[in-house]
Design a protein around this motif. Structure first.
Motif, PDB file in Angstrom:
ATOM      1  N   LEU A   1       0.831  -1.200   0.000  1.00  0.00           N
ATOM      2  CA  LEU A   1       0.000   0.000   0.000  1.00  0.00           C
ATOM      3  C   LEU A   1       0.870   1.256   0.000  1.00  0.00           C
ATOM      4  O   LEU A   1       2.038   1.226   0.377  1.00  0.00           O
ATOM      5  N   ASP A   2       0.275   2.362  -0.420  1.00  0.00           N
ATOM      6  CA  ASP A   2       0.940   3.653  -0.296  1.00  0.00           C
ATOM      7  C   ASP A   2       1.309   3.852   1.179  1.00  0.00           C
ATOM      8  O   ASP A   2       0.450   3.712   2.062  1.00  0.00           O
TER       9      ASP A   2
ATOM     10  N   LEU B   1      -0.977   5.270   3.777  1.00  0.00           N
ATOM     11  CA  LEU B   1      -2.096   4.517   4.325  1.00  0.00           C
ATOM     12  C   LEU B   1      -1.732   3.752   5.592  1.00  0.00           C
ATOM     13  O   LEU B   1      -2.614   3.404   6.381  1.00  0.00           O
TER      14      LEU B   1
ATOM     15  N   SER C   1      -6.774  -0.326  -1.270  1.00  0.00           N
ATOM     16  CA  SER C   1      -6.518   1.046  -1.726  1.00  0.00           C
ATOM     17  C   SER C   1      -7.778   1.678  -2.283  1.00  0.00           C
ATOM     18  O   SER C   1      -8.065   2.857  -2.042  1.00  0.00           O
TER      19      SER C   1
END
Length: 366
Positions: free
Chosen positions: A213-214, A217, A328
């Motif tokens: 994930l980014d 996050l 996401s």
């Protein structure tokens, strides 16, 4: 109360079978009836409605393959269990015997049939389990959790009633908790459960998915995950490295409350889990257990996914990349989760115990 009619409940010794039996038992007791449980030795570890002095342990065995020696042993054990169950039925003189699936239900219900006691089976899956399929022509009534389970068999459909899955009190309490709608940029509470057969794949896939994930996050996630002891160190190492707010345990005794507080559930698709997600109304990503003869979990997950309350992902497609993309997407558009929660809740039945109790009393002529 000692003179009240007795209903003998029969269930395999796992939560998926015992919890609906417990829910029905609570409702029958509320109506002034007595209940006892016939099951295998595993249920002696169970700490719900049925205490040890209200449990009759009946020997049974599960068909695990086609080996002639193994099959012969299973048949002999089930035959012996039927003799034991017949003695239990003669002693207790129940008004009806109600089975909830699993091979431990075979001896009590066969004994009931032989002794002229009304028999009822309940199946929580979208397809009948093997034990219930065997019993279906030998009982007086069939209760299903989902509509259409027996549509292709008119002889059985004529004695089938859709009642839902009876919910234990803890689930009914959780169902009263309003969904905590996630906010854009706010926290996202994930609950990851898999049961004894499914926690390994969750340990293999979920941590690397979260790592993909980014990083923005990571600080928003609050993860509660069921993890087997042998996988605990490696899963914890990933979350510690990413500084994820995570609670890990092999088992959560307060799982209904945790379901209620979650905003997204990642899970297998056992009948009990799917029914509880519908009753409580929580969005989910469901990964059916592969390799099942009847593909029951795939069908169970299909009920929620077709209603818009879940995303069904076959285990072969359940990869870190796919899961990361789904999480996401939800994080970027929380309204999707709100819509899924509402759709899941539309599938749930909170009055299933009452419906099943009505059917039992009708068949037992109480």
């Amino acid at each position: 109360m000692d003179n009240a009619p007795l209903i003998l409940l029969a269930a395999g010794g796992t939560g998926g079978h015992l919890f609906p039996a417990e829910a029905l038992g609570v409702e029958l007791i509320r109506r002034g009836l007595r209940v006892r449980l016939a099951t295998d030795g595993r249920a002696l570890r169970y700490s719900g409605l049925f205490l040890k002095d209200s449990i009759d342990v009946v020997p049974s065995a599960t068909v695990r393959g086609r080996n002639p020696v193994s099959l012969a042993r299973t048949v002999l054990m089930l035959g012996y269990g039927t003799m034991v169950a017949a003695n239990v039925v003669r002693r207790l003189k129940p008004s009806a015997v109600v089975g909830f699936g699993g091979y431990p239900t075979l001896p009590p219900l066969i004994a009931a049939r032989l002794l002229g006691v009304p028999g009822i089976i309940h199946d929580a899956n979208a397809v009948l389990g093997r034990a219930n399929r065997f019993l279906s022509s030998r009982v007086d009534a069939i209760a299903t959790s989902l509509p259409g389970v027996l549509d292709r068999d008119p002889a059985l459909a004529s004695k089938a009633t859709t009642v839902g899955t009876p919910m234990r009190p803890a689930i009914l309490a959780a169902a009263a908790v309003k969904y905590g709608s996630p906010e854009m940029g706010g926290s996202l509470r994930l609950l990851v459960v898999g049961g004894s057969q499914g926690a390994r794949v969750m340990s293999d896939i979920v941590p690397p998915a979260i790592e993909k994930l980014d990083p923005a996050l990571w600080g928003r996630l609050i993860v509660t995950q069921q993890v087997r002891e042998e996988d605990m160190a490696r899963v914890r190492a990933v979350y510690d490295r990413l500084k994820i707010n995570a609670e890990l345990a092999p088992f959560f005794p307060d799982l209904p409350a945790r379901l209620a507080s979650s905003q997204l559930v990642i899970s297998r698709a056992g009948a009990g889990t799917v029914a509880e997600l519908g009753a409580i109304g929580r969005p989910s990503i469901l990964v059916p257990l592969p390799g099942a003869i009847d593909q029951d979990q795939f069908a169970n997950a299909g009920v929620l996914s077709q209603a818009g309350g879940a995303i069904r992902i076959a285990q072969g497609d359940f990869t870190p990349d796919r899961l990361a993309a789904e999480i996401s997407g939800f994080a970027a558009d929380p309204a999707k989760l709100i819509a899924m929660a509402q759709a899941a809740r539309g599938v749930g039945r909170l009055d299933a115990a009452e419906r099943l109790a009505d059917l039992v009393m009708q068949v037992a002529e109480i």
